[in-house]
Design a protein around this motif. Sequence first.
Motif, PDB file in Angstrom:
ATOM      1  N   ALA A 157      44.711  34.933 -19.066  1.00  0.00           N
ATOM      2  CA  ALA A 157      44.276  33.928 -20.277  1.00  0.00           C
ATOM      3  C   ALA A 157      44.405  34.450 -21.691  1.00  0.00           C
ATOM      4  N   GLU A 158      44.150  35.847 -21.953  1.00  0.00           N
ATOM      5  CA  GLU A 158      44.674  36.393 -23.334  1.00  0.00           C
ATOM      6  C   GLU A 158      45.984  36.327 -23.674  1.00  0.00           C
ATOM      7  N   ILE A 159      46.863  36.603 -22.392  1.00  0.00           N
ATOM      8  CA  ILE A 159      48.321  36.656 -22.881  1.00  0.00           C
ATOM      9  C   ILE A 159      48.751  35.341 -23.087  1.00  0.00           C
ATOM     10  N   GLU A 160      48.359  34.436 -22.583  1.00  0.00           N
ATOM     11  CA  GLU A 160      48.554  32.802 -22.729  1.00  0.00           C
ATOM     12  C   GLU A 160      48.325  32.486 -24.078  1.00  0.00           C
ATOM     13  N   ALA A 161      46.958  32.772 -24.642  1.00  0.00           N
ATOM     14  CA  ALA A 161      46.463  32.696 -25.749  1.00  0.00           C
ATOM     15  C   ALA A 161      47.152  33.459 -26.677  1.00  0.00           C
ATOM     16  N   LEU A 162      47.791  34.807 -26.521  1.00  0.00           N
ATOM     17  CA  LEU A 162      48.368  35.414 -27.429  1.00  0.00           C
ATOM     18  C   LEU A 162      49.727  34.654 -27.827  1.00  0.00           C
ATOM     19  N   SER A 163      50.574  34.149 -26.876  1.00  0.00           N
ATOM     20  CA  SER A 163      51.857  33.531 -27.102  1.00  0.00           C
ATOM     21  C   SER A 163      51.689  32.340 -28.089  1.00  0.00           C
ATOM     22  N   SER A 164      50.543  31.701 -28.088  1.00  0.00           N
ATOM     23  CA  SER A 164      50.455  30.672 -28.946  1.00  0.00           C
ATOM     24  C   SER A 164      50.070  30.963 -30.448  1.00  0.00           C
ATOM     25  N   ALA A 219      42.995  38.942 -30.928  1.00  0.00           N
ATOM     26  CA  ALA A 219      43.457  38.607 -29.343  1.00  0.00           C
ATOM     27  C   ALA A 219      44.353  39.860 -28.816  1.00  0.00           C
ATOM     28  N   THR A 220      45.034  40.526 -29.621  1.00  0.00           N
ATOM     29  CA  THR A 220      45.746  41.823 -29.152  1.00  0.00           C
ATOM     30  C   THR A 220      44.544  42.883 -28.842  1.00  0.00           C
ATOM     31  N   GLU A 221      43.880  43.087 -29.721  1.00  0.00           N
ATOM     32  CA  GLU A 221      42.624  43.887 -29.329  1.00  0.00           C
ATOM     33  C   GLU A 221      41.914  43.711 -28.113  1.00  0.00           C
TER      34      GLU A 221
END
Length: 122
Positions: A14-21, A32-34
């Motif tokens: 979920a964090e990776i998907e949110a990070l791409s947006s 989000a990266t942290e």
Amino acid sequence: MEEIRNLLDEEIKAEIEALSSLTFGSKEHLTATENLATLYKLRVDETKTALDFEEKSENRKNDLAEQVKDRYFKLGIAAAELVLPLMFYAVWMHRGFKFEENGTYTSTTFRGLFNRFRPTKK
């Protein structure tokens, strides 16, 4: 343990998907990266813990098996220490009695051995 692992995996996805947006370099992107790094560290620590647990469990099983083998070996040695001298005494006593059929111990060999047949300390 498996449930925790699955939850961590889902959160990381979920964090990776949110990070791409998110826009690269923004405050939300850094947060989000942290968060992703923290979740990944938790996942790595959880994996290490599980592996350590499995390794220690396997070592305990191996140690227990070795202890059982060692006990049986020591028991076998102790039994042999008892049985072999008794067999030796029985064979020589039988031979001596066969030799001395008349009831008297006239031979010096058997007379000397007869005193040593009893396993007592002198």
